[in-house]
Scaffold this active site. Structure first.
Site, PDB file in Angstrom:
ATOM      1  N   SER A 244       0.790  -1.476  -0.156  1.00 47.03           N
ATOM      2  CA  SER A 244       0.140  -0.113  -0.178  1.00 47.03           C
ATOM      3  C   SER A 244       0.800   1.260   0.031  1.00 47.03           C
ATOM      4  O   SER A 244       1.721   1.343   0.911  1.00 47.03           O
ATOM      5  CB  SER A 244      -0.934   0.000   1.140  1.00 47.03           C
ATOM      6  OG  SER A 244      -1.822  -1.001   1.142  1.00 47.03           O
ATOM      7  N   GLU A 316       2.633   6.247   2.838  1.00 42.26           N
ATOM      8  CA  GLU A 316       3.167   5.369   3.991  1.00 42.26           C
ATOM      9  C   GLU A 316       4.441   4.797   3.610  1.00 42.26           C
ATOM     10  O   GLU A 316       5.473   4.302   4.462  1.00 42.26           O
ATOM     11  CB  GLU A 316       2.174   4.411   4.476  1.00 42.26           C
ATOM     12  CG  GLU A 316       1.869   3.237   3.437  1.00 42.26           C
ATOM     13  CD  GLU A 316       0.925   2.144   4.137  1.00 42.26           C
ATOM     14  OE1 GLU A 316       1.616   1.275   4.518  1.00 42.26           O
ATOM     15  OE2 GLU A 316      -0.231   2.434   4.399  1.00 42.26           O
TER      16      GLU A 316
END
Length: 321
Positions: A244, A316
């Site tokens: 992700s 992230e």
């Protein structure tokens, strides 16, 4: 480059360092994204004393360092890294805790496992499975190391690594002292951990698992297989990636991948980096992608989603310049 290698020879010949020292190591080989130039020197210390000695000398010599775990959330620079990389790969191993390591909060059925920071998550999960210990099933198939999972507070299938975290042993990067930190719910949040302050080199951690009977072993094995299969179905292993790219903001009510999809950005490509056709929150390396490709694509996605929704995505993944 010559200065870094001279420094490395000094460390090697000091008699105070134990572990591997590699020269001109390609960071493509060390990251799941398969992106990055070379680092002039990569150290793999094999014990805490070597870590302390190395870190002290780096600081005294003004040498920049980057601490590398399993490399599953990293996008390394395309040019040679201007410093040295310290890998936790040799700080690995998993074992059942001794009685003196068990916290007072232990409950019936609790088993505590100490795991070295460099231990691949796959090995950690396998150890727990082989010993009929439940609590790591959702992390089956997760790339990277235990230390990296702690740093990012890895979250898989609604379970975070902080849910099983008990304590950690680390080196204070200001004082170079060995210290310990216990679980405190106020230190953790979604993709947030107390190790993200840049002041801690994690050596090992203790996790709390639950012991089940051996008769349930096949059920545990199947749970692991199911989570791995779900990752396969979602395309996690089709191409090199860092998983992700953007954090989910639960106040929005939609995961970041859904926002990206609704903005029509799936399959958007810049260079050899592409928003995965099968997952809006994945950027994949089609072969030969560079950090520049990924950064440019990330900036494009952030701007487009902001224009269409008013929401600013937060990355992230970590870009190492």
């Amino acid at each position: 480059m010559a200065d870094f290698k001279t420094f490395a020879e000094k460390i090697k010949n000091s008699g105070q360092y134990s572990g591997n020292i590699l020269f001109d190591e390609s960071m493509k080989r060390r990251t799941t994204f398969r992106i990055g130039g070379k680092t002039p020197v990569l150290f793999e210390p094999s014990d805490s004393a070597s870590v302390v000695y190395l870190l002290k000398n780096c600081k005294e010599s003004g040498i920049r360092t980057f601490i590398l775990g399993g490399g599953s959330n990293i996008v390394f620079c395309d040019e040679p890294f201007d410093g040295v990389v310290i890998s936790t790969a040799s700080l690995s191993g998993t074992r059942i805790c001794t009685p003196t390591e068990i916290p007072e909060s232990a409950e019936t059925g609790d088993i505590f496992v100490r795991c070295g920071a460099g231990t691949p998550m796959a090995q950690f999960v396998s150890f727990c499975t082989e010993n009929d210990l439940w609590g790591t099933e959702e992390f089956a198939g997760l790339p990277g190391s235990a230390g990296g999972a702690l740093f990012m507070n890895a979250r898989c299938f609604e379970r975070s690594i902080s849910d099983i975290f008990v304590s950690a042993e680390y080196i204070d990067l200001d004082t170079f002292e060995k210290k310990y930190i216990d679980a405190n719910k106020y230190d953790w949040d979604y993709k947030i951990s107390p190790f993200q302050d840049g002041k801690k080199f994690v050596l090992s951690a203790i996790f709390r698992l639950k012991k089940h009977s051996s008769e349930e072993h096949s059920v545990l094995v199947q749970k692991n297989r199911d989570f791995i299969q779900e990752r396969k179905v979602k395309g996690h292993f089709k191409y090199p990636s860092a998983g992700s790219v953007f954090r989910n903001d639960h106040t929005i009510g939609k995961p970041s991948g859904k926002l990206i999809d609704e903005c029509g950005l799936k399959s958007t490509r810049i260079g050899q980096a592409q928003i995965a056709p099968f997952h809006g929150n994945f950027i994949i390396n089609l072969g030969g992608a560079t950090q520049k490709d990924v950064k440019t694509l990330v900036e494009f996605v952030v701007n487009r989603v902001r224009e269409k929704t008013g929401f600013t995505l937060q990355t992230e993944i970590i870009f190492v310049e």
